[in-house]
Design an enzyme around this catalytic site. Structure first.
Site, short mmCIF file in Angstrom:
data_model
loop_
_atom_site.label_atom_id
_atom_site.label_comp_id
_atom_site.label_asym_id
_atom_site.label_seq_id
_atom_site.Cartn_x
_atom_site.Cartn_y
_atom_site.Cartn_z
N LYS A 137 0.81 -1.21 0.00
CA LYS A 137 0.00 0.00 0.00
C LYS A 137 0.86 1.28 0.00
O LYS A 137 2.08 1.22 0.17
CB LYS A 137 -0.96 -0.03 1.19
CG LYS A 137 -2.01 -1.18 1.12
CD LYS A 137 -3.08 -0.91 0.12
CE LYS A 137 -4.04 -2.00 -0.28
NZ LYS A 137 -4.56 -2.96 0.60
C1 LIG Z 1 -5.76 -3.84 1.02
C2 LIG Z 1 -7.22 -3.61 1.11
C3 LIG Z 1 -7.98 -3.93 2.25
C4 LIG Z 1 -7.49 -4.76 3.38
O1 LIG Z 1 -6.35 -4.40 3.98
P1 LIG Z 1 -5.64 -5.37 5.01
O2 LIG Z 1 -4.73 -4.46 5.74
O3 LIG Z 1 -4.93 -6.41 4.19
O4 LIG Z 1 -6.67 -5.98 5.89
C5 LIG Z 1 -9.30 -3.54 2.30
N1 LIG Z 1 -9.89 -2.92 1.27
C6 LIG Z 1 -9.22 -2.64 0.14
C7 LIG Z 1 -9.94 -1.94 -0.95
C8 LIG Z 1 -7.86 -3.00 0.02
O5 LIG Z 1 -7.22 -2.76 -1.12
#
Ligand SMILES: *Cc1c(COP(=O)(O)O)cnc(C)c1O
Length: 378
Positions: free
Chosen positions: A187
């Site tokens: 991210k």
């Molecule tokens: C990455 C992501 C999540 C979940 O994130 P985690 O930290 O892996 O639980 C939720 N929603 C979207 C749209 C994502 O891209």
């Protein structure tokens, strides 16, 4: 090995001495009375940056969504309207609390939930809307807010992919009653695994703080739990990484926007290829540069991925519609408001995320852009 033979991963963070020093500091010092010091600093800076009153650091974004639904008391018999096309983490917590997700179509330009489809799916069981700022694009927050207010619905903004994007000059995550973020290694801001919940609602925040700590109200020293709840906390070393990353927020968002601009410069002339949208009144932080070649190219997303892989370039498929994947097989209730030919299905069939991590310099972007042009021209 020649440089052109090097493998290009699809995503990855920007880690500098600042992150390493803060993490080491936390490993050495964030104990005893200082055990929450890095978490507190990370939460304060994060809330300030997003422009909301409260932020709570969590082990992942999935936990943030779970807590938001639980804090609102959403449960069995309730329906939650969600976009048909998103990462499953946006939606899985609806099942955790025993409610029913209701899939609706997405818009062709931003790839975010269609407000008309949301309105058409509201029943007397509807309790909440989860809208996702997909791949950095912003949902239609003005309309979603009106719909939520008119029907008394809880509005959850999944901004996991849109940290640093803005809508009406307000940050992603500040448009819902609750905003949620992910700091997974792929991210925009990374702590390895990690998440954040933000809200301007003090009562909801207090409820989240109790639910995330096994039903212990904040400040409890007696270890007498008032209910059975959850344990969702982020470690100090992760928070230290997150604090360092947030101190570099402007730099990181600028880097993401530059990666997109460099791709667009090289690929913008390709006929019939759509990119991440940035409509009037929004700014996109372009978490993942995404291309959607027209069906006429005769290549679906998996074919494009294979061609890129043959050139040692990693990529990702556009999320497959939840209504089509085995995880939601047989859920007719959830699919009853989808049209026969959802717009999202065509988009999801052809979309590919190109390498968009902070490792992407001009030479690498050049190589990926040339590869994609070759593949599409074949
Ligand atoms: C990455 C992501 C999540 C979940 O994130 P985690 O930290 O892996 O639980 C939720 N929603 C979207 C749209 C994502 O891209």
């Amino acid at each position: 090995m020649a440089a052109s033979d090097d493998f290009i991963p699809v995503a990855g963070p920007s880690i500098t001495d600042r992150e390493v020093e803060y993490a080491a500091d936390a490993a050495r010092n964030a104990w005893y009375q200082n055990h929450y010091s890095f978490n507190a600093r990370f939460e304060t800076l994060f809330a300030e940056t997003i422009g909301v009153a409260h932020a709570v650091s969590l082990p992942h974004c999935t936990a943030a969504i779970h807590l938001a639904l639980a804090a609102r008391g959403i449960g069995p018999g309730d329906e939650v309207i969600v976009p048909d096309v998103t990462w499953i983490a946006s939606i899985a917590p609806v099942d955790y609390v025993g409610a029913t997700p209701i899939f609706v179509d997405i818009l062709p330009d931003t790839w975010c939930i269609d407000p008309d489809a949301v309105e058409a799916a509201i029943t007397d069981r509807t309790k909440a809307i989860i809208a996702v700022d997909l791949y950095g694009s912003m949902a239609d927050w003005r309309r979603l807010r009106k719909i939520a207010d008119r029907h008394g619905l809880f509005l959850l903004e999944d901004s996991a992919e849109a940290l640093g994007s803005t809508y009406d000059d307000r940050q992603a995550g500040s448009h819902g009653d609750v905003g949620v973020f992910s700091f997974h290694g792929s991210k925009t801001v990374a702590t390895g695994e990690g998440g954040m919940l933000v809200t301007g609602d003090p009562a909801l925040f207090a409820r989240v703080m109790t639910l995330r700590d096994h039903g212990r109200p904040p400040g409890d020293r007696f270890f007498i739990n008032t209910e059975v709840a959850f344990k969702y906390k982020m470690s100090a070393v992760q928070a230290a990484l997150g604090l360092a990353q947030m101190e570099r927020f402007d730099e990181l968002i600028a880097a993401k926007r530059k990666i997109f601009a460099s791709y667009k410069e090289r690929l913008g002339d390709l006929q019939g290829v759509a990119f991440n949208a940035e409509p009037e009144g929004t700014e996109n932080s372009f978490w993942m540069v995404t291309v959607i070649p027209d069906a006429e190219y005769g290549l679906d997303k998996f074919a494009i991925m294979e061609e890129l892989k043959a050139r040692n370039i990693d990529s990702r498929p556009f999320f497959s519609p939840l209504s089509t994947i085995p995880a939601y097989e047989g859920r007719q209730q959830s699919k009853r408001f989808l049209p026969a030919q959802p717009k999202g299905h065509a988009i999801a069939n052809y979309g590919v995320n190109l390498p968009s991590g902070y490792h992407m310099d001009e030479a690498k972007i050049d190589r990926v852009a040339k590869a994609l042009s070759d593949i599409l021209r074949k």
